[in-house]
Enzyme design. Structure first.
Site, short mmCIF file in Angstrom:
data_model
loop_
_atom_site.label_atom_id
_atom_site.label_comp_id
_atom_site.label_asym_id
_atom_site.label_seq_id
_atom_site.Cartn_x
_atom_site.Cartn_y
_atom_site.Cartn_z
N LYS A 165 39.06 -14.04 -1.96
CA LYS A 165 37.70 -14.44 -2.65
C LYS A 165 38.29 -14.74 -3.79
O LYS A 165 39.49 -14.14 -4.44
CB LYS A 165 37.05 -13.25 -2.11
CG LYS A 165 35.77 -13.30 -3.62
CD LYS A 165 35.03 -11.11 -3.15
CE LYS A 165 33.43 -11.86 -4.19
NZ LYS A 165 32.96 -10.19 -4.58
N SER A 174 27.86 -10.82 -2.88
CA SER A 174 28.89 -12.23 -3.53
C SER A 174 30.36 -13.08 -2.56
O SER A 174 30.41 -13.88 -3.07
CB SER A 174 29.18 -11.89 -4.85
OG SER A 174 29.87 -10.95 -4.78
N SER A 200 28.99 -6.23 -1.39
CA SER A 200 29.02 -8.17 -1.67
C SER A 200 30.35 -8.74 0.00
O SER A 200 30.54 -9.57 0.42
CB SER A 200 29.89 -8.31 -2.60
OG SER A 200 28.48 -8.78 -3.41
#
Ligand code: GLN
Length: 473
Positions: free
Chosen positions: A76, A151, A175
């Site tokens: 990420k 996210s 997330s």
């Protein structure tokens, strides 16, 4: 290439000479190319991944390869990787190149994982749909009209679409778990302090945890045992010993599970998800486990407390991006004040600005007691009440998300978006480990997750029971 859904099946083929890391990376690179429309990756490290693959193929032949040999993994875009860009999907640090690697990156590389690229996410990990990225939304690979969740949406979409074997995400309020539920993969948030946050771009430091996103529980366990554990660079990383999670996955004992009535009977919960959970409860009872309802009448406090405290922490963490030391400096700045104001106004997206303002407000002299300080007290009550449940039970069972993935641009109101987190923030407010297992399929064709919360630092038991519920395919 076979569609490998676990590292162990890939490593069997690597050992037998049926495939090579080079083949595997080549295949993933071509799939990434073929799935560009998903916008899951912000950057792909083609040459580097191929060159690492060749080196690891030699090590495999020599018998010196690390435990994660063949693990092609995506990061990420909030995790620092030396000499690679890291942007938090934000324009403000769009061209920032990391000077050091996060502890998790060092540990993965030391075991011969291959990092294939960095994945899109909501800006500074703030969001539940990946629509807050400065570099465009990610599409859900199962239905491209829908969001992948957020996210860590790029990471979950990449794993679900078979563009890599696993990914790392970060989970401050859900997330990792929420997008895993939306995309149909396994998402694991460890106990707060289990994994070093050194090199993770902070959103809310007392909530943030890095964790794995995988196709199976076994891979989550393997990644966990590599990346977890104490770290001299992060004093919040616990020194509690890290078990060999992957070797403890087969415990077959009976467990005690609590389910929160207010969650399962929540009017906002999709009826099919509720029915699935009720059926699962019956099945678990039939297997001989103890499964009992508990009351937890604090659900309404969860999301507000989360948003008071995380925005406060974010407003402080993001203060460094001012166009001086960190962050792009505005071309329109003429003095020190305009440097801060214009760099931040131009650099941050609307959701990040909203949260900085909210956080600054709840910390401001006149409102500190009413909001921030009260939020801390409520957090303590939520922790105490949750720990009370876990005195009598091994796990808490609950949905991951109220619904399945929603359509892009369909949720316009921020508060409605924040309520997406209703079932995930409990684990972050309390620091407990939690997992989302992609067990359900809705009649609309979309996957949904089942969530389990475990006891502090008892990831081994949580992973073992998860592996029982969701064995390797
Ligand atoms: N959706 C939550 C939020 O917007 C969770 C984010 C996260 O876990 N990073 O804050």
């Amino acid at each position: 290439m076979k569609n490998y859904l676990s590292l162990s099946s890939l490593q069997t083929d690597l050992k037998n000479g049926n495939t090579t890391c080079n083949d595997v990376v080549t295949e993933y690179l071509s799939r990434i190319e073929g799935n560009k429309h998903l916008n899951a990756f912000l950057e792909v490290y083609e040459d580097e991944a191929l060159s690492l693959a060749k080196q690891i193929d030699v090590k495999i032949k020599q018998g010196t390869a690390g435990k994660l040999a063949g693990m092609v993994i995506a990061m990420k875009d909030v995790i620092c990787h030396k000499n690679h860009k890291v942007s938090s999907s934000s324009k403000i640090i769009e061209n920032f190149t990391s000077l050091f690697s996060a502890t998790v990156v060092e540990r993965l590389l030391a075991e011969d994982a291959i990092i294939i690229g960095r994945t899109n996410c909501d800006e500074f990990a703030m969001g539940s749909s990946n629509e807050n990225s400065a570099f465009g939304p990610v599409l859900n690979p199962i239905d491209n009209k829908r969001v992948p969740g957020g996210s860590s949406g790029g990471s979950t979409a990449a794993v679900a679409a078979g563009l890599c074997l696993a990914a790392l995400g970060s989970d401050t309020g859900g997330s990792i778990r929420q997008p895993s539920s939306f995309c149909g993969v396994v998402g694991f948030k460890p106990t707060y302090g289990r994994i070093s946050r050194y090199g993770l771009i902070a959103y809310a430091s007392s909530f943030d945890q890095i964790g794995p996103i995988t196709n199976c529980v076994e891979d989550a366990a393997l990644i966990m045992e590599v990346i977890a554990g104490k770290d001299d660079y992060d004093s919040t990383a616990s020194s509690i010993a890290v078990p060999k999670y992957s070797e403890e996955l087969n415990s077959k004992g009976k467990v005690k599970i609590a389910y929160i009535s207010e969650c399962i009977d929540n009017p906002g919960l999709d009826p099919e998800i509720a029915a699935y959970l009720k059926n699962l409860i019956l099945k678990l009872k039939e297997e001989g486990h103890t499964v009992e309802p508990v009351s937890f009448p604090y659900l309404d406090y969860m999301v507000p407390t989360y948003y008071v405290l995380t925005t406060a922490e974010a407003s402080s963490n993001l203060a460094r991006f001012g166009g001086i030391v960190y962050g792009k400096r505005s071309n329109n700045s003429v003095d020190i004040d305009s440097t801060f104001v214009k760099s931040r106004s131009e650099g941050f997206g609307p959701e990040v600005k909203r949260r900085i303002m909210l956080g600054t407000f709840v910390l401001s002299a006149g409102y500190y007691d009413a909001y921030y300080s009260k939020g801390q007290k409520v957090r303590r009550i939520l922790q105490d009440k949750t720990f009370e449940i876990l005195k009598d039970f091994d796990f808490i069972l609950l949905p991951t998300t109220p619904k399945t993935a929603f359509e892009l641009n369909s949720v316009k109101d921020p508060v409605t978006m924040y309520l997406e987190d209703i079932f995930t923030v409990q684990a972050n407010l309390t620091g407990l480990p939690a997992i989302s297992l992609p067990m359900g399929t809705h009649s609309n064709g979309l996957p949904f997750g089942v969530q389990l919360i475990g006891k502090k630092f008892e990831e081994a038991a949580l992973l073992a029971f998860s592996n029982h519920l969701y064995p390797n395919k």
